[in-house]
Design a protein around this motif. Structure first.
Motif, PDB file in Angstrom:
ATOM      1  N   GLU A   1      -2.243  -6.415  -7.747  1.00  0.00           N
ATOM      2  CA  GLU A   1      -2.877  -5.345  -8.511  1.00  0.00           C
ATOM      3  C   GLU A   1      -3.852  -4.590  -7.626  1.00  0.00           C
ATOM      4  O   GLU A   1      -4.479  -5.151  -6.744  1.00  0.00           O
ATOM      5  N   GLN A   2      -3.964  -3.304  -7.866  1.00  0.00           N
ATOM      6  CA  GLN A   2      -4.864  -2.403  -7.154  1.00  0.00           C
ATOM      7  C   GLN A   2      -4.573  -2.322  -5.659  1.00  0.00           C
ATOM      8  O   GLN A   2      -5.466  -2.072  -4.862  1.00  0.00           O
ATOM      9  N   GLY A   3      -3.337  -2.512  -5.296  1.00  0.00           N
ATOM     10  CA  GLY A   3      -2.955  -2.365  -3.895  1.00  0.00           C
ATOM     11  C   GLY A   3      -2.249  -1.041  -3.686  1.00  0.00           C
ATOM     12  O   GLY A   3      -1.892  -0.334  -4.638  1.00  0.00           O
ATOM     13  N   MET A   4      -2.027  -0.701  -2.453  1.00  0.00           N
ATOM     14  CA  MET A   4      -1.331   0.549  -2.114  1.00  0.00           C
ATOM     15  C   MET A   4       0.095   0.541  -2.649  1.00  0.00           C
ATOM     16  O   MET A   4       0.613   1.582  -3.065  1.00  0.00           O
ATOM     17  N   ALA A   5       0.719  -0.630  -2.664  1.00  0.00           N
ATOM     18  CA  ALA A   5       2.092  -0.726  -3.156  1.00  0.00           C
ATOM     19  C   ALA A   5       2.178  -0.334  -4.625  1.00  0.00           C
ATOM     20  O   ALA A   5       3.182   0.234  -5.061  1.00  0.00           O
ATOM     21  N   GLU A   6       1.130  -0.616  -5.381  1.00  0.00           N
ATOM     22  CA  GLU A   6       1.132  -0.241  -6.793  1.00  0.00           C
ATOM     23  C   GLU A   6       1.224   1.272  -6.948  1.00  0.00           C
ATOM     24  O   GLU A   6       1.956   1.779  -7.807  1.00  0.00           O
ATOM     25  N   HIS A   7       0.517   2.006  -6.105  1.00  0.00           N
ATOM     26  CA  HIS A   7       0.559   3.464  -6.178  1.00  0.00           C
ATOM     27  C   HIS A   7       1.921   3.992  -5.717  1.00  0.00           C
ATOM     28  O   HIS A   7       2.440   4.961  -6.282  1.00  0.00           O
ATOM     29  N   LEU A   8       2.505   3.348  -4.722  1.00  0.00           N
ATOM     30  CA  LEU A   8       3.835   3.763  -4.271  1.00  0.00           C
ATOM     31  C   LEU A   8       4.881   3.506  -5.351  1.00  0.00           C
ATOM     32  O   LEU A   8       5.781   4.329  -5.555  1.00  0.00           O
ATOM     33  N   LYS A   9       4.770   2.391  -6.046  1.00  0.00           N
ATOM     34  CA  LYS A   9       5.700   2.106  -7.149  1.00  0.00           C
ATOM     35  C   LYS A   9       5.534   3.128  -8.259  1.00  0.00           C
ATOM     36  O   LYS A   9       6.527   3.577  -8.856  1.00  0.00           O
ATOM     37  N   ASP A  10       4.290   3.532  -8.531  1.00  0.00           N
ATOM     38  CA  ASP A  10       4.048   4.563  -9.551  1.00  0.00           C
ATOM     39  C   ASP A  10       4.682   5.888  -9.153  1.00  0.00           C
ATOM     40  O   ASP A  10       5.236   6.593  -9.997  1.00  0.00           O
TER      41      ASP A  10
ATOM     42  N   TRP B   1     -11.689  10.816  -5.135  1.00  0.00           N
ATOM     43  CA  TRP B   1     -13.050  11.082  -5.577  1.00  0.00           C
ATOM     44  C   TRP B   1     -13.750   9.789  -6.003  1.00  0.00           C
ATOM     45  O   TRP B   1     -14.879   9.523  -5.583  1.00  0.00           O
ATOM     46  N   VAL B   2     -13.084   8.989  -6.815  1.00  0.00           N
ATOM     47  CA  VAL B   2     -13.713   7.779  -7.356  1.00  0.00           C
ATOM     48  C   VAL B   2     -13.992   6.748  -6.262  1.00  0.00           C
ATOM     49  O   VAL B   2     -15.050   6.123  -6.251  1.00  0.00           O
ATOM     50  N   ASN B   3     -13.076   6.579  -5.328  1.00  0.00           N
ATOM     51  CA  ASN B   3     -13.209   5.514  -4.340  1.00  0.00           C
ATOM     52  C   ASN B   3     -13.882   5.922  -3.038  1.00  0.00           C
ATOM     53  O   ASN B   3     -14.450   5.070  -2.359  1.00  0.00           O
TER      54      ASN B   3
END
Length: 173
Positions: free
Chosen positions: A95-104, A138-140
């Motif tokens: 969770e909260q990894g770069m792979a999660e964003h790529l899957k999205d 922005w958030v991070n």
């Protein structure tokens, strides 16, 4: 009811197997979305296919290729000379990894691509990806950087305190 205690960690072999299953799933999602898009837009309605139909197909293929290759590179295992697993790669299901964003990104592209068989206006939904990227940026990164307080100026030590500290220093020696 949630389990009590420390959350168990995954072993190298389990991470490797889950990464292979995850990559296989996203390969099927990509192939399925492209098959539906090609069957409807390029076979069934070939006569009404325009430059934009082809351009958006190429765009989605580039997005798929970049996202999938990044995930595959993260999940690449390392083996010893004797064939034993040294490292299972980065956990793609973390969770909260770069792979999660790529899957999205892959899922968003697949959904938009299939919906675009109904109307080309569904491609505008893909604009959610850059909006989400700016929000995460922005958030991070930018928000905390802009709102960070400047280093406080050192307090001026009044003369009494300074003399007292000097006397204490002298007593120690």
């Amino acid at each position: 009811m949630a389990p009590k205690g420390k959350v168990g960690t995954k072993g190298k072999k389990q991470i490797h197997e889950e990464n292979e299953a995850t990559l296989k799933f996203y390969t099927r999602v990509i192939l399925g979305a492209n098959a539906i898009y090609a069957a409807i837009n390029l076979l069934l309605f070939y006569g009404s296919s325009s430059f934009w139909t082809w351009l958006l197909l190429v765009f989605s293929l580039v997005v798929y290729a970049a996202s999938y290759r990044s995930m595959a590179a993260m999940a690449k295992p390392a083996f010893a000379e004797d064939g034993s697993l040294l490292d299972g790669g980065i956990d793609l299901n973390m969770e909260q990894g770069m792979a999660e964003h790529l899957k999205d990104v892959i899922l968003l592209t697949a959904i938009v691509q299939v919906l675009s068989t109904v109307s080309s206006y569904f491609w505008y939904i893909w604009l959610l990806a850059p909006v989400r990227a700016v929000q995460l940026l922005w958030v991070n990164i930018l928000g905390p950087w802009f709102s960070a307080s400047s280093p406080a100026a050192p307090e001026e030590v009044n003369e009494k305190k300074q003399r007292r500290q000097e006397r204490r220093q002298m007593k120690k020696f």
